[in-house]
Design an enzyme around this catalytic site. Structure first.
Site, PDB file in Angstrom:
ATOM      1  N   GLN A   1      51.639  29.733  56.373  1.00 14.82           N
ATOM      2  CA  GLN A   1      50.618  30.016  55.361  1.00 14.82           C
ATOM      3  C   GLN A   1      50.845  29.203  54.092  1.00 14.82           C
ATOM      4  O   GLN A   1      49.888  28.823  53.415  1.00 14.82           O
ATOM      5  CB  GLN A   1      50.573  31.515  55.058  1.00 14.82           C
ATOM      6  CG  GLN A   1      50.041  32.330  56.232  1.00 14.82           C
ATOM      7  CD  GLN A   1      48.638  31.893  56.652  1.00 14.82           C
ATOM      8  OE1 GLN A   1      47.710  31.838  55.850  1.00 14.82           O
ATOM      9  NE2 GLN A   1      48.472  31.544  57.922  1.00 14.82           N
TER      10      GLN A   1
ATOM     11  N   HIS B   1      48.862  25.969  53.298  1.00 15.34           N
ATOM     12  CA  HIS B   1      47.483  25.939  52.778  1.00 15.34           C
ATOM     13  C   HIS B   1      47.370  25.118  51.500  1.00 15.34           C
ATOM     14  O   HIS B   1      46.365  24.450  51.266  1.00 15.34           O
ATOM     15  CB  HIS B   1      47.009  27.369  52.472  1.00 15.34           C
ATOM     16  CG  HIS B   1      46.262  27.990  53.608  1.00 15.34           C
ATOM     17  ND1 HIS B   1      44.973  27.654  53.911  1.00 15.34           N
ATOM     18  CD2 HIS B   1      46.624  28.933  54.503  1.00 15.34           C
ATOM     19  CE1 HIS B   1      44.572  28.355  54.954  1.00 15.34           C
ATOM     20  NE2 HIS B   1      45.555  29.142  55.342  1.00 15.34           N
TER      21      HIS B   1
ATOM     22  N   GLU C   1      47.105  38.988  49.987  1.00 17.07           N
ATOM     23  CA  GLU C   1      45.945  38.729  50.849  1.00 17.07           C
ATOM     24  C   GLU C   1      46.266  39.047  52.318  1.00 17.07           C
ATOM     25  O   GLU C   1      45.549  39.785  52.981  1.00 17.07           O
ATOM     26  CB  GLU C   1      45.565  37.251  50.707  1.00 17.07           C
ATOM     27  CG  GLU C   1      44.425  36.838  51.584  1.00 17.07           C
ATOM     28  CD  GLU C   1      44.265  35.329  51.702  1.00 17.07           C
ATOM     29  OE1 GLU C   1      45.066  34.579  51.116  1.00 17.07           O
ATOM     30  OE2 GLU C   1      43.329  34.910  52.392  1.00 17.07           O
ATOM     31  N   HIS C   2      47.354  38.453  52.814  1.00 21.49           N
ATOM     32  CA  HIS C   2      47.777  38.699  54.193  1.00 21.49           C
ATOM     33  C   HIS C   2      49.092  39.452  54.188  1.00 21.49           C
ATOM     34  O   HIS C   2      49.988  39.084  53.427  1.00 21.49           O
ATOM     35  CB  HIS C   2      48.044  37.387  54.943  1.00 21.49           C
ATOM     36  CG  HIS C   2      46.891  36.444  54.961  1.00 21.49           C
ATOM     37  ND1 HIS C   2      46.862  35.283  54.239  1.00 21.49           N
ATOM     38  CD2 HIS C   2      45.723  36.497  55.637  1.00 21.49           C
ATOM     39  CE1 HIS C   2      45.732  34.639  54.476  1.00 21.49           C
ATOM     40  NE2 HIS C   2      45.012  35.363  55.313  1.00 21.49           N
TER      41      HIS C   2
ATOM     42  N   ASP D   1      43.168  33.967  60.940  1.00 20.99           N
ATOM     43  CA  ASP D   1      42.545  32.825  60.258  1.00 20.99           C
ATOM     44  C   ASP D   1      41.545  32.113  61.153  1.00 20.99           C
ATOM     45  O   ASP D   1      40.503  31.648  60.694  1.00 20.99           O
ATOM     46  CB  ASP D   1      43.626  31.799  59.875  1.00 20.99           C
ATOM     47  CG  ASP D   1      44.205  32.054  58.497  1.00 20.99           C
ATOM     48  OD1 ASP D   1      43.712  32.953  57.809  1.00 20.99           O
ATOM     49  OD2 ASP D   1      45.156  31.338  58.117  1.00 20.99           O
TER      50      ASP D   1
ATOM     51  N   HIS E   1      12.214  61.373  28.985  1.00 23.48           N
ATOM     52  CA  HIS E   1      12.676  61.835  30.295  1.00 23.48           C
ATOM     53  C   HIS E   1      12.227  63.286  30.509  1.00 23.48           C
ATOM     54  O   HIS E   1      11.779  63.681  31.590  1.00 23.48           O
ATOM     55  CB  HIS E   1      14.206  61.817  30.391  1.00 23.48           C
ATOM     56  CG  HIS E   1      14.819  60.465  30.564  1.00 23.48           C
ATOM     57  ND1 HIS E   1      14.718  59.478  29.623  1.00 23.48           N
ATOM     58  CD2 HIS E   1      15.580  59.954  31.574  1.00 23.48           C
ATOM     59  CE1 HIS E   1      15.376  58.414  30.045  1.00 23.48           C
ATOM     60  NE2 HIS E   1      15.902  58.678  31.230  1.00 23.48           N
TER      61      HIS E   1
HETATM   62  P1  NAD Z   1      38.156  23.209  48.643  1.00 21.85           P
HETATM   63  O1  NAD Z   1      36.980  22.839  49.461  1.00 21.85           O
HETATM   64  O2  NAD Z   1      38.303  24.613  48.205  1.00 21.85           O
HETATM   65  O3  NAD Z   1      38.164  22.319  47.320  1.00 21.85           O
HETATM   66  C1  NAD Z   1      37.923  20.958  47.357  1.00 21.85           C
HETATM   67  C2  NAD Z   1      37.116  20.599  46.148  1.00 21.85           C
HETATM   68  O4  NAD Z   1      37.846  20.855  44.960  1.00 21.85           O
HETATM   69  C3  NAD Z   1      36.734  19.164  46.102  1.00 21.85           C
HETATM   70  O5  NAD Z   1      35.480  19.006  46.726  1.00 21.85           O
HETATM   71  C4  NAD Z   1      36.700  18.851  44.620  1.00 21.85           C
HETATM   72  O6  NAD Z   1      35.367  18.770  44.203  1.00 21.85           O
HETATM   73  C5  NAD Z   1      37.343  20.029  43.948  1.00 21.85           C
HETATM   74  N1  NAD Z   1      38.445  19.599  43.074  1.00 21.85           N
HETATM   75  C6  NAD Z   1      39.630  19.086  43.470  1.00 21.85           C
HETATM   76  N2  NAD Z   1      40.369  18.777  42.380  1.00 21.85           N
HETATM   77  C7  NAD Z   1      39.637  19.096  41.291  1.00 21.85           C
HETATM   78  C8  NAD Z   1      39.853  19.016  39.893  1.00 21.85           C
HETATM   79  N3  NAD Z   1      40.999  18.538  39.380  1.00 21.85           N
HETATM   80  N4  NAD Z   1      38.891  19.449  39.062  1.00 21.85           N
HETATM   81  C9  NAD Z   1      37.739  19.954  39.562  1.00 21.85           C
HETATM   82  N5  NAD Z   1      37.479  20.043  40.877  1.00 21.85           N
HETATM   83  C10 NAD Z   1      38.409  19.622  41.734  1.00 21.85           C
HETATM   84  O7  NAD Z   1      39.420  22.711  49.490  1.00 21.85           O
HETATM   85  P2  NAD Z   1      40.977  22.779  49.260  1.00 21.85           P
HETATM   86  O8  NAD Z   1      41.353  22.159  47.965  1.00 21.85           O
HETATM   87  O9  NAD Z   1      41.579  22.261  50.492  1.00 21.85           O
HETATM   88  O10 NAD Z   1      41.312  24.311  49.135  1.00 21.85           O
HETATM   89  C11 NAD Z   1      41.031  25.257  50.125  1.00 21.85           C
HETATM   90  C12 NAD Z   1      41.607  26.535  49.589  1.00 21.85           C
HETATM   91  O11 NAD Z   1      41.056  27.650  50.276  1.00 21.85           O
HETATM   92  C13 NAD Z   1      43.121  26.636  49.742  1.00 21.85           C
HETATM   93  O12 NAD Z   1      43.672  26.936  48.484  1.00 21.85           O
HETATM   94  C14 NAD Z   1      43.292  27.782  50.702  1.00 21.85           C
HETATM   95  O13 NAD Z   1      44.471  28.495  50.480  1.00 21.85           O
HETATM   96  C15 NAD Z   1      42.076  28.605  50.372  1.00 21.85           C
HETATM   97  N6  NAD Z   1      41.678  29.585  51.386  1.00 21.85           N
HETATM   98  C16 NAD Z   1      41.564  30.869  50.976  1.00 21.85           C
HETATM   99  C17 NAD Z   1      41.171  31.851  51.865  1.00 21.85           C
HETATM  100  C18 NAD Z   1      40.978  33.258  51.375  1.00 21.85           C
HETATM  101  O14 NAD Z   1      40.374  34.034  52.092  1.00 21.85           O
HETATM  102  N7  NAD Z   1      41.453  33.609  50.217  1.00 21.85           N
HETATM  103  C19 NAD Z   1      40.855  31.516  53.183  1.00 21.85           C
HETATM  104  C20 NAD Z   1      40.979  30.183  53.571  1.00 21.85           C
HETATM  105  C21 NAD Z   1      41.380  29.210  52.658  1.00 21.85           C
END
Ligand code: NAD
Length: 429
Positions: free
Chosen positions: A250, A253, A318-319, A352, A411
């Site tokens: 995890q 991520h 969360e998990h 997941d 009322h």
């Molecule tokens: P994401 O799609 O969430 O974010 C990517 C986007 O972030 C990009 O398109 C960009 O526009 C933006 N970004 C990146 N850097 C930036 C900056 N400095 N300023 C502004 N915008 C910016 O993808 P990711 O980054 O891979 O993150 C996925 C997240 O989802 C992980 O943190 C993961 O842990 C989380 N997640 C959470 C759950 C949940 O249920 N809580 C489930 C699955 C995944």
């Protein structure tokens, strides 16, 4: 007393990071509000180097994505969606409309009404999170949402074919390729080319989660589903190898994903520390998982199962993976968690990707007040009432006096006119 064998990042640094994210998001959303599509294009160019002619995918583009996937990948996606859809349908069937006569002639009820439109965010910055499409889009469709739009950022400079196919198979009505705050803002605020939605759902990184938080009120949001967190609760029935695998699985991520081991076995804690270092030598995602473990990893040693429950409820992760003699003890006693994974046989990765429970879950202690995304989040529970003339006259007398108590003359008049008409009685002032 719980003892920390390894501490995570201090609260002050976490707070400073949160403040920086808040300011960045505020600026981007304000700009989208002012400049619409032009702002979305600018931020997409800046953060994702992605400025296509249209962010919305055409039917031909969607069809081309299917053609790029092999049969077994399509079957795997279908299998996972069937599980998610099936469990969502079981949960939907448990949500009953009710109507009851609560007093003679008084009928009260509630009815479940799906939202008209939702925007589903599917993360795709570091990994193309195909599974998030099932979790949001398929579940929204089971709920009966009419317009489901789905967005994911480009991956390796183009729409990710597996994400697009998963969105389409799940029933998305419009598919967009853009990410981050600009995607969240465009869907919620609306632009010249995108009609705004009523609610935003789906997980994402800290920027995505913060954008949803700032837009809450203007639109509904499912929950605060930011960077993944995991808590492994284990005793001496399991070994360090299993715990290390479940923590790093995890932590990969993102560099800000907390992974915590809570145990009553000092030997297991020490073995896990050694195993983590060993596994980081070979894990292909070790760069991310190792940094997350270094900054946010924790090992907490407890004296008893009662204390483990208490500490786990404070963490509100969360998990929560439970690998103890009696995992059901934690099911019976824990109150704050996004999802429980009971026993060494299952694990967070099943949840997941494939098993059917929703993977969009509360982070940053939001598990104190909400569960994860589920079909019910797309549905409003709306009440209604009707009364007979006799019941109206009876309830009206109580209502009249209670309105007078609060000083609500208007009322009171609403109640009094009914008491006069249906009860043929004058109300004394
Ligand atoms: P994401 O799609 O969430 O974010 C990517 C986007 O972030 C990009 O398109 C960009 O526009 C933006 N970004 C990146 N850097 C930036 C900056 N400095 N300023 C502004 N915008 C910016 O993808 P990711 O980054 O891979 O993150 C996925 C997240 O989802 C992980 O943190 C993961 O842990 C989380 N997640 C959470 C759950 C949940 O249920 N809580 C489930 C699955 C995944």
């Amino acid at each position: 007393m719980a003892k920390y064998l390894k501490h995570g990042m201090d609260a002050e640094t976490v707070q400073t990071n949160d403040t920086k994210v808040r300011e960045i998001v505020e600026g981007i959303l304000g700009d989208i509000e002012k400049r619409g599509d032009a702002a979305v294009r600018d931020y997409s160019g800046q953060f994702d180097k992605w400025v296509p002619e249209s962010f919305r995918l055409s039917e031909e583009q969607i069809k081309a994505c299917y053609e790029r996937l092999d049969k077994s990948t399509l079957a795997d996606i279908r299998f996972a969606q069937d599980q998610v859809r099936n469990f969502a349908q079981i949960q939907r069937d448990s949500m009953l409309d009710v109507e009851q006569e609560t007093l003679p002639g008084v009928f009260l009820g509630h009815k479940h009404i799906p939202m008209n439109s939702v925007g589903c965010y599917v993360p795709g910055g570091k990994y193309p999170l195909v599974a998030s499409a099932h979790m949001s889009v398929a579940t929204a469709k089971v709920a009966g949402v009419k317009r489901v739009i789905a967005a994911a950022p480009p991956f390796n400079g183009e729409p990710n074919p597996a994400i697009v196919v998963a969105m389409d198979m799940a029933g998305a009505d419009e598919i967009y390729c853009f990410g981050g705050v600009q995607a969240i803002g465009a869907m919620a605020i609306g632009t010249e080319t995108i009609a705004p939605v009523d609610m935003l759902v789906g997980p994402g990184n800290a920027f995505v989660a913060e954008a949803k938080r700032q837009l809450f009120g203007r639109v509904g949001i499912d929950l605060f589903a930011g960077p993944t967190e995991t808590l492994v609760i284990a005793d001496d029935t399991v070994d360090g190898e299993l715990c290390a695998t479940d923590l790093l699985g995890q932590a990969e991520h993102g560099v800000n994903s907390p992974a915590v081991l809570l145990t009553n076995s000092e030997k297991l804690a020490q073995d896990t520390l050694v195993e983590i270092e060993k596994q980081l030598q070979t894990l292909p995602t070790a760069e991310v998982a190792g940094k997350a473990w270094e900054d946010y990893g924790q090992i907490i040693l407890c004296d008893s199962y009662e204390e483990m429950v208490q500490v786990a409820d404070e963490i509100a992760s969360e998990h929560v993976q439970v690998m103890t003699r009696d995992p059901n003890y934690f099911l019976e006693n824990m109150t704050n968690y996004g999802a429980l994974f009971l026993g060494a046989e299952t694990n967070v990765s099943y949840g997941d990707k494939v098993i059917g429970t929703n993977h969009t879950l509360p982070t940053k202690k939001a598990a104190r007040y909400t569960g994860g995304l589920w079909v019910g989040k797309f549905i409003k529970t709306c009440t209604y009432q009707r009364v007979t003339p006799e019941a109206s006259a009876m309830v009206g007398e109580y209502c009249s006096r209670l309105c007078a108590l609060e000083g609500f003359a208007g009322h009171k008049a609403q109640a009094d006119i009914r008491v006069r008409r249906y009860g043929k009685k004058e109300i004394s002032e």
